[in-house]
Design a protein around this motif. Sequence first.
Motif, PDB file in Angstrom:
ATOM      1  N   ALA A 159       0.838  -1.198   0.000  1.00  8.17           N
ATOM      2  CA  ALA A 159       0.000   0.000   0.000  1.00  8.17           C
ATOM      3  C   ALA A 159       0.873   1.248   0.000  1.00  8.17           C
ATOM      4  N   ILE A 160       1.927   1.231   0.789  1.00  8.81           N
ATOM      5  CA  ILE A 160       2.785   2.412   0.867  1.00  8.81           C
ATOM      6  C   ILE A 160       3.459   2.662  -0.478  1.00  8.81           C
ATOM      7  N   VAL A 161       3.963   1.605  -1.082  1.00 12.29           N
ATOM      8  CA  VAL A 161       4.615   1.755  -2.391  1.00 12.29           C
ATOM      9  C   VAL A 161       3.639   2.365  -3.397  1.00 12.29           C
ATOM     10  N   ALA A 162       2.441   1.799  -3.420  1.00 10.62           N
ATOM     11  CA  ALA A 162       1.444   2.299  -4.376  1.00 10.62           C
ATOM     12  C   ALA A 162       1.123   3.763  -4.107  1.00 10.62           C
ATOM     13  N   ARG A 163       0.982   4.083  -2.839  1.00  7.60           N
ATOM     14  CA  ARG A 163       0.593   5.432  -2.483  1.00  7.60           C
ATOM     15  C   ARG A 163       1.708   6.441  -2.753  1.00  7.60           C
ATOM     16  N   VAL A 164       2.960   6.024  -2.519  1.00  4.85           N
ATOM     17  CA  VAL A 164       4.082   6.919  -2.822  1.00  4.85           C
ATOM     18  C   VAL A 164       4.176   7.134  -4.334  1.00  4.85           C
ATOM     19  N   ARG A 165       3.916   6.076  -5.066  1.00 12.85           N
ATOM     20  CA  ARG A 165       3.938   6.182  -6.526  1.00 12.85           C
ATOM     21  C   ARG A 165       2.915   7.230  -6.983  1.00 12.85           C
ATOM     22  N   GLU A 166       1.687   7.093  -6.465  1.00  9.71           N
ATOM     23  CA  GLU A 166       0.644   8.060  -6.804  1.00  9.71           C
ATOM     24  C   GLU A 166       1.050   9.474  -6.423  1.00  9.71           C
ATOM     25  N   ALA A 167       1.550   9.603  -5.207  1.00  6.07           N
ATOM     26  CA  ALA A 167       1.801  10.937  -4.669  1.00  6.07           C
ATOM     27  C   ALA A 167       2.944  11.642  -5.375  1.00  6.07           C
ATOM     28  N   THR A 168       3.951  10.870  -5.780  1.00  4.08           N
ATOM     29  CA  THR A 168       5.129  11.513  -6.363  1.00  4.08           C
ATOM     30  C   THR A 168       5.133  11.447  -7.885  1.00  4.08           C
ATOM     31  N   GLY A 169       4.351  10.518  -8.423  1.00  2.00           N
ATOM     32  CA  GLY A 169       4.360  10.361  -9.875  1.00  2.00           C
ATOM     33  C   GLY A 169       5.622   9.701 -10.391  1.00  2.00           C
ATOM     34  N   ARG A 170       6.445   9.192  -9.461  1.00  2.00           N
ATOM     35  CA  ARG A 170       7.697   8.562  -9.902  1.00  2.00           C
ATOM     36  C   ARG A 170       7.585   7.046  -9.964  1.00  2.00           C
ATOM     37  N   ASP A 171       8.640   6.451 -10.449  1.00  2.00           N
ATOM     38  CA  ASP A 171       8.722   5.001 -10.480  1.00  2.00           C
ATOM     39  C   ASP A 171       9.184   4.520  -9.102  1.00  2.00           C
ATOM     40  N   VAL A 172       8.361   3.690  -8.484  1.00  2.00           N
ATOM     41  CA  VAL A 172       8.721   3.195  -7.143  1.00  2.00           C
ATOM     42  C   VAL A 172       8.665   1.676  -7.151  1.00  2.00           C
ATOM     43  N   PRO A 173       9.801   1.033  -7.426  1.00  2.00           N
ATOM     44  CA  PRO A 173       9.776  -0.425  -7.599  1.00  2.00           C
ATOM     45  C   PRO A 173       9.475  -1.181  -6.306  1.00  2.00           C
ATOM     46  N   ASP A 174       9.977  -0.726  -5.187  1.00  2.00           N
ATOM     47  CA  ASP A 174       9.763  -1.481  -3.954  1.00  2.00           C
ATOM     48  C   ASP A 174       9.756  -0.539  -2.751  1.00  2.00           C
ATOM     49  N   SER A 175       9.624  -1.117  -1.580  1.00  2.00           N
ATOM     50  CA  SER A 175       9.467  -0.257  -0.416  1.00  2.00           C
ATOM     51  C   SER A 175      10.773   0.447  -0.056  1.00  2.00           C
ATOM     52  N   ALA A 176      11.910  -0.166  -0.416  1.00  2.00           N
ATOM     53  CA  ALA A 176      13.169   0.528  -0.167  1.00  2.00           C
ATOM     54  C   ALA A 176      13.196   1.849  -0.942  1.00  2.00           C
ATOM     55  N   ALA A 177      12.702   1.795  -2.167  1.00  2.00           N
ATOM     56  CA  ALA A 177      12.651   3.006  -2.979  1.00  2.00           C
ATOM     57  C   ALA A 177      11.709   4.042  -2.364  1.00  2.00           C
ATOM     58  N   ALA A 178      10.612   3.536  -1.830  1.00  2.00           N
ATOM     59  CA  ALA A 178       9.653   4.455  -1.208  1.00  2.00           C
ATOM     60  C   ALA A 178      10.278   5.132  -0.006  1.00  2.00           C
ATOM     61  N   VAL A 179      10.977   4.339   0.802  1.00  4.38           N
ATOM     62  CA  VAL A 179      11.653   4.907   1.973  1.00  4.38           C
ATOM     63  C   VAL A 179      12.663   5.960   1.519  1.00  4.38           C
ATOM     64  N   ALA A 180      13.404   5.633   0.464  1.00  2.00           N
ATOM     65  CA  ALA A 180      14.429   6.554  -0.019  1.00  2.00           C
ATOM     66  C   ALA A 180      13.805   7.884  -0.438  1.00  2.00           C
ATOM     67  N   LEU A 181      12.719   7.805  -1.162  1.00  2.00           N
ATOM     68  CA  LEU A 181      12.056   9.037  -1.611  1.00  2.00           C
ATOM     69  C   LEU A 181      11.616   9.876  -0.403  1.00  2.00           C
ATOM     70  N   ALA A 182      11.061   9.190   0.574  1.00  2.00           N
ATOM     71  CA  ALA A 182      10.600   9.923   1.749  1.00  2.00           C
ATOM     72  C   ALA A 182      11.775  10.561   2.472  1.00  2.00           C
ATOM     73  N   HIS A 183      12.874   9.806   2.557  1.00  4.52           N
ATOM     74  CA  HIS A 183      14.046  10.356   3.231  1.00  4.52           C
ATOM     75  C   HIS A 183      14.629  11.543   2.480  1.00  4.52           C
ATOM     76  N   GLN A 184      14.487  11.509   1.143  1.00 10.54           N
ATOM     77  CA  GLN A 184      14.985  12.639   0.338  1.00 10.54           C
ATOM     78  C   GLN A 184      14.083  13.857   0.464  1.00 10.54           C
TER      79      GLN A 184
END
Lengths: 402, 402
Positions: free
Chosen positions: A279-304
Amino acid sequence: MRSTPHAETFPAHTPATAQVFTTVLSHGPLTRLEAGRRAGLSPAAVTKAVRPLLASGYLVEGGGPEEGGTREAARPALGRPAGLVRVNGERALFAGVKATGDELIAVLTDLCCRVRLARRAPLPDRAAGPALAALTDLVHELLTHAAESRAAVAGLGIAVSGDVDRAEGVVRYSPFLDWRDVPLAELAATACGLPVTVDNDVRALTVAEQWFGAGAGLSDFALVTVGAGIGCGLVVHGRVVAGAHGVAGEIGHLVADPAGPLCHCGNRGCVEAIAGDAAIVARVREATGRDVPDSAAAVALAHQGVPGAREVYARAGEAIGRGIAAVANLLGPERVIISGEGLAAYDLFAAQIRQAFTTAAFGSAARCDVQIRPLPFEEWARGAAATAIQTFITHGTGSGKG
Amino acid sequence: MRSTPHAETFPAHTPATAQVFTTVLSHGPLTRLEAGRRAGLSPAAVTKAVRPLLASGYLVEGGGPEEGGTREAARPALGRPAGLVRVNGERALFAGVKATGDELIAVLTDLCCRVRLARRAPLPDRAAGPALAALTDLVHELLTHAAESRAAVAGLGIAVSGDVDRAEGVVRYSPFLDWRDVPLAELAATACGLPVTVDNDVRALTVAEQWFGAGAGLSDFALVTVGAGIGCGLVVHGRVVAGAHGVAGEIGHLVADPAGPLCHCGNRGCVEAIAGDAAIVARVREATGRDVPDSAAAVALAHQGVPGAREVYARAGEAIGRGIAAVANLLGPERVIISGEGLAAYDLFAAQIRQAFTTAAFGSAARCDVQIRPLPFEEWARGAAATAIQTFITHGTGSGKG
DNA sequence: GCCGTTATTTTCCGCTGTCAATAAAAGAAA
DNA sequence: TTTCTTTTATTGACAGCGGAAAATAACGGC
């Protein structure tokens, strides 16, 4: 369950014996008097319980590695000095395996559930037969390593997500593995030549926490796991809650927001549909419009600090906090332990979890102690080992059945 | 707790005695063999436990009123016919009082918790002193009536809402009565000359259900009360859950809808803020634009089919159903019993409760048996009496303390 | 070395529940 | 009627568990 010819046995002759042993196991080196006090037994009963345990090598005298430390200093100068007794971890080894849909994680632990060795192996075919073969291979690897030690492996614990009947050793239904009514304990016991305990993964982790972790000595606590799913193990009246129909602790499917996103369970706004990895991956993808392959990527985006990503985590934390508040309002546990791989994003939602919990907890339920801790990947397998240790101690042998 | 000079005592010499007695109490007339099977005891142990109970008159032989009925018919024609044993309800009486903010409800029951007499009295002054005086008067009324019977009153139970420490007999905090740290058991024992048990009202009702009602024989069930507040009593592993900080079963403050109306607890959309009496009255008033003095009026409007009123009840049922689903998802009880004065509006939301429950229950949790039953007004007081019976049986005298 | 103090062990002892054998209470068979 | 079969209940010997109290052990201080 068939045992090996020279199977280790535990001298749990009397209820008091097991009682004393588990007390010492959970609370480290203790004086006999103190152990008796905690176990609700007379000093004489402790002496009688301890004797066979010392004789068989499961307990040893002395305070262990940190002997002479703070413990000695705290001793009052008057009277006969107390003699400490502790569990001899070397006395027996245990294997624990956690099976996920695509991988097996295995550990070798000692009697104190300290990890000696951890292994992972992919699970290319999750059908029961091939999975059992892979599991057997992995366990044999552990046994080989264990052979270098003087101690024998006294039991194997297997943790599987889904509906598991521990007493019968049967996996009733595991969605991720797509198993139905697999008599895993029996199969694995035959294949590995060890007494086997099978339990649900979250319950297994709860047992580990209850005997060896932050739940030691507590009669009422909850363990919340955050990761792919959101799970919860409950200990009430000192016992792990199993549920009449094999379902319990489904905090992930409490509804945090009836207007929230659709969950695979069919409802809207389940905690898991907001705070689960997918759910988090999907939601980060929606929110940022970026490619978010997995939750590590989602965490990275949030940390950035990418706009939107952080908010997704905040909302997830809020949902988890509400779920925990529901547990606290209903059961009034002394403590809630939050743990899980999902906590790689710890800093991203710890504050929201706490805040949502405090807000939604009713009255004194807010006094519940909420701890947040990361979870090493082998912890699930360690939970499996803990169940094996538990059956070894309570049943005298490593076998859960019979 | 000070007892009367000739206080009744219960011959609970051994754990098995109490075990057998409670089994017979909950499951009606039983053969000795059957009682042993249910209590997990050998036939010999039952014989030994039953003897003193028969001698002291707490048990009697024979099947009671309905002797010769279906029970006889079900007997196989072969072998020695089984002799039934049942509890002699006449042997002892108990008083139970429920204190609300403006009224006292009292019952006199027999040992089987059958109500002999019910009384209500207004409570003009809720301060501890005057309330105690009113309670004492009411209890003396019961005692006078009881004096006509051969049996003595063996204990008094008092049920109070809020945070109650049953072991100590102290009311920690009761919002409706505005009491703090009132040592009620001690005060009432002195004033009434009876051994006293004090417990939270919902827990007391749960005890009654566990021993004498729809929870008999179940080790895991929940009781949900619908009325001014929405409460929940939980039995897990055969014991009533009390919560580490005196809070448990607060189903009323689970959040059913974060966008819902403000609750007095400070959150939005609590079950109680949607389905509690006051909330329903307020919402019906808004929806219909009419004068709605109390919940009876609200029910009437809904029954008349006034537009909007019915929807309020539908939403209330939905919120309750969600709350119950949360309980089922977390604990997996065998049964949920829904009860309460609020069920005067039974037909208005029973369907919604069931539907919301079924929708929100996860997996096998939906297999939980949900029963909906009305609650006579004296039921709360009967719950109080049940706690008195419980302490009488488990402690040998009616006193909970010491 | 003696004393006070605290920890542990020993020595009974009561009590509980089980086991195996026995009695009891029928209906069925002879 | 007598005897057998079957099921239920009881009895009495017994083992073992945990507790209470008394004895013993291990100090530090004097």
